[in-house]
Design a protein around this motif. Sequence first.
Motif, short mmCIF file in Angstrom:
data_model
loop_
_atom_site.label_atom_id
_atom_site.label_comp_id
_atom_site.label_asym_id
_atom_site.label_seq_id
_atom_site.Cartn_x
_atom_site.Cartn_y
_atom_site.Cartn_z
N ASP A 156 -2.88 6.33 -0.04
CA ASP A 156 -4.09 6.17 0.76
C ASP A 156 -5.29 6.71 -0.01
N TRP A 169 -3.17 17.40 4.85
CA TRP A 169 -2.85 15.97 4.79
C TRP A 169 -1.35 15.75 4.55
N GLY A 193 -0.84 13.33 7.33
CA GLY A 193 -1.34 12.12 6.69
C GLY A 193 -0.44 10.91 6.83
N THR A 194 -0.73 9.91 6.03
CA THR A 194 0.01 8.66 6.04
C THR A 194 1.44 8.87 5.52
N HIS A 195 2.28 7.87 5.72
CA HIS A 195 3.71 7.98 5.43
C HIS A 195 4.01 8.56 4.05
N TYR A 196 3.52 7.94 3.00
CA TYR A 196 3.86 8.38 1.64
C TYR A 196 3.15 9.67 1.22
N SER A 197 2.15 10.11 1.99
CA SER A 197 1.46 11.35 1.65
C SER A 197 2.12 12.58 2.27
N ARG A 198 3.02 12.37 3.21
CA ARG A 198 3.64 13.50 3.92
C ARG A 198 4.70 14.18 3.07
N LYS A 230 0.86 -1.19 0.00
CA LYS A 230 0.00 0.00 0.00
C LYS A 230 0.89 1.23 0.00
#
Length: 177
Positions: free
Chosen positions: A7, A52, A56-61, A4
């Motif tokens: 997100d 976000w 947000g989630t790891h790859y969205s930061r 994944k």
Amino acid sequence: MQVKVWDPFVRLFHWGLAASFVIAWITADEWDSLHHWAGYAAASLIALRLVWGLIGTHYSRFSQFIKGPSATVHYLSDIAKGRESRYVGHNPAGAAMIVMLLLAMSGCAFTGWLYTTDAFWGSDWVEETHELLANGLLALVLLHVGGVLLASVRHHENLIRSMITGRKRRPYPNDIS
């Protein structure tokens, strides 16, 4: 095996912003109300994405994928030489494109809004800036799509599908997570 990466918010933001741009572009001279709402949608999506990008989630930061100018230039040089690394998240060129797209789209939405205010209604410089940003956005979108297609071919993965499913091929030892 897949992992994944993107997100649901990032995927909805991406396709929502793309749709807002297409609608705004198509309705620019014909349907003012729909054109305005597409601009408001784009501005709202960008505001949410900025938040976000911090929480947000790891790859969205943003802290995960935004690199400095030297890293980006080095990566672009590697692309030209055909030896760029595969990134599980955004690569430095993709990150730079995201920043440029967000800035240009924000400027376009802002100048579009300005043009609807009493103070700037009929202002030539606002209209010309808005049109310049819109045309620049089109060029950036075409570069973005070209970069996605090039990376998809070079790294043997369908990046368009990954922005739909949220999943990418698992990282290999030489890949950058």
